[in-house]
Design a protein around this motif. Sequence first.
Motif, PDB file in Angstrom:
ATOM      1  N   ARG A 262      -7.960 -49.905 -32.640  1.00 36.02           N
ATOM      2  CA  ARG A 262      -8.838 -49.653 -33.791  1.00 36.02           C
ATOM      3  C   ARG A 262      -7.969 -49.482 -35.028  1.00 36.02           C
ATOM      4  N   GLY A 263      -8.377 -50.043 -36.138  1.00 34.26           N
ATOM      5  CA  GLY A 263      -7.611 -49.877 -37.373  1.00 34.26           C
ATOM      6  C   GLY A 263      -6.611 -50.988 -37.585  1.00 34.26           C
ATOM      7  N   ASP A 264      -5.863 -50.865 -38.687  1.00 32.02           N
ATOM      8  CA  ASP A 264      -4.956 -51.926 -39.109  1.00 32.02           C
ATOM      9  C   ASP A 264      -3.505 -51.700 -38.699  1.00 32.02           C
ATOM     10  N   CYS A 265      -3.185 -50.563 -38.059  1.00 33.48           N
ATOM     11  CA  CYS A 265      -1.799 -50.310 -37.688  1.00 33.48           C
ATOM     12  C   CYS A 265      -1.717 -49.603 -36.338  1.00 33.48           C
ATOM     13  N   ILE A 266      -0.529 -49.633 -35.753  1.00 39.89           N
ATOM     14  CA  ILE A 266      -0.297 -49.046 -34.432  1.00 39.89           C
ATOM     15  C   ILE A 266       0.583 -47.804 -34.595  1.00 39.89           C
ATOM     16  N   PRO A 267       0.026 -46.596 -34.444  1.00 40.62           N
ATOM     17  CA  PRO A 267       0.844 -45.378 -34.558  1.00 40.62           C
ATOM     18  C   PRO A 267       1.860 -45.320 -33.409  1.00 40.62           C
TER      19      PRO A 267
ATOM     20  N   GLY B 166      -4.538 -46.924 -32.416  1.00 36.54           N
ATOM     21  CA  GLY B 166      -5.118 -46.863 -33.746  1.00 36.54           C
ATOM     22  C   GLY B 166      -5.032 -45.473 -34.362  1.00 36.54           C
ATOM     23  N   PRO B 167      -5.020 -45.393 -35.703  1.00 38.29           N
ATOM     24  CA  PRO B 167      -4.912 -44.117 -36.420  1.00 38.29           C
ATOM     25  C   PRO B 167      -6.243 -43.382 -36.496  1.00 38.29           C
TER      26      PRO B 167
ATOM     27  N   ASP C   3     -10.442 -39.401 -31.860  1.00 36.85           N
ATOM     28  CA  ASP C   3     -11.793 -39.165 -31.365  1.00 36.85           C
ATOM     29  C   ASP C   3     -11.776 -39.275 -29.838  1.00 36.85           C
ATOM     30  N   SER C   4     -12.937 -39.336 -29.227  1.00 36.40           N
ATOM     31  CA  SER C   4     -13.023 -39.351 -27.766  1.00 36.40           C
ATOM     32  C   SER C   4     -12.442 -40.619 -27.152  1.00 36.40           C
ATOM     33  N   LYS C   5     -12.256 -41.677 -27.955  1.00 34.49           N
ATOM     34  CA  LYS C   5     -11.702 -42.927 -27.440  1.00 34.49           C
ATOM     35  C   LYS C   5     -10.188 -43.061 -27.686  1.00 34.49           C
ATOM     36  N   THR C   6      -9.581 -42.038 -28.272  1.00 30.19           N
ATOM     37  CA  THR C   6      -8.149 -42.094 -28.555  1.00 30.19           C
ATOM     38  C   THR C   6      -7.341 -42.002 -27.264  1.00 30.19           C
TER      39      THR C   6
END
Length: 477
Positions: free
Chosen positions: A140-145, A164-165, A168-171
């Motif tokens: 999710r999102g535009d970058c990979i933490p 993704g940055p 939430d429950s899917k992190t």
Amino acid sequence: MVNKKVSAYHWLVKGVLILLGCTFLSLGSVAQAQTSQTSKANQTRKKVLVQNTKQVGFKDKSAGVGTKSSSMSLNPSLFQKKDPSELMLDSDANLDYRVTQGCLRRNFNEDNLPSSIGIDNRQFAEFFKSQTKGFFDRMRGDCIPYAAAFTTRNRFDSLSIMNGPVLDSKTEVWTFTPSAFGGFLVQQDFLRNESKNLTEIRVPLKEVLYDPRKLGDKLPVELVWELNSIIKQIYPEDNNSLENTNSIVRLIVDFGDRERWAQIWAVEIIDPANKEVFANAFWVERNELPGGFFTGNGESLERSFWTNPLSYRRISRGVGMVRAGSAKRSKSNAAVAQPAPTKQRYRAHMGIDYAAPIGTPIFSVANGKVVHLGFSGAFGNLIVLEHPGGYHTYYAHLSNYNTELELGNEVRRGLEIGYVGITGRSTGPHLHFELRKDGIYVDPYASKTQLDLWSMRDSESGQLTREVLLLGSPVLK
């Protein structure tokens, strides 16, 4: 003539009587003085006896309720002196340790992430590519933490990546570490599992720095002491005006239960306007050693914790040699022959003396167990805590103890265990603090002292990098 003889005889008798009277008075005064000295000596003895009756040992819960034992009988090895040259440190400790983190912009070659952030290991690159095919499908999102740990000679030690940055429950966070048996290991963690016992708290930075009493309604008292110590260490010195802003402290806390200590797991100083993280720290639980706090860059904060058992005015004496006594000076101003100078004697002073007013609270520097609680000769009132890894801490000359503290108690870092005093061999109110490793004195202020307590071991870096991503604020691009 008769009258003169009688008169002379009268005066002679009178003089003899006066002399006899003076003699009896003198003898009476001597006897009274001796009686007075004997009475004072008896009073002095009585005072000493009263003091000795107070210098009892401590209650050993394992020996049964009401049983008292000598303060030396529980574990004599606590009071033995060993040569500092015998000290052996953990060879697995890494003094050259660093963590890098960021949020790598996504592209068509996501499986080349290791080489993009500086991990030069072909074998690991192939393992990473084979394991992460499904992971990048859930981005999710535009970058990979990411957060990567490197040790001596830039050797890769662990890598954590997040899908993704977004928190939430899917992190989910995947952590890669080298295996002790060759190859690599991967661990998958989900924020929904990690957050079951965790609570996020946000408090103004000003309260932590200047009014920690307000935190008493939000945190247990020992966590207030711990938080204050953390903030003082990570507070960016190059930004002196930070406290005048609306900066906040973000905490991730486990309030614990009957089986777990309350614990701070993450601390961040954040600008709420732009969500910039000025500084952070994370708790790392360790096997066979006390846990410790490390910054997001891998810097240990533990040395400061293990050298700050109280709020002190100054360090009045450190580890080293001190005079055993000094020659007495003559009270007379007359010139007298000076004896030949004698060789000055010295004795070893092992420990740190923190000068502070009587009654100043003293805190345990780490989680541990009470193995001594009572009077012990020159130490006076003494508490000894045992910590994992062969470490003991000594808190001496106390005026009193925490009334709830008993021998055998498990105590948490930051617990108020006693109060500054002048008991034992003490020239003024202070705390005498010692740190020992396997019974050997350690000078925690010596620049060359590097304990395994204050370093990150290879097997622990994976926990730090995963917590940086799971419990820290989302990394900005």
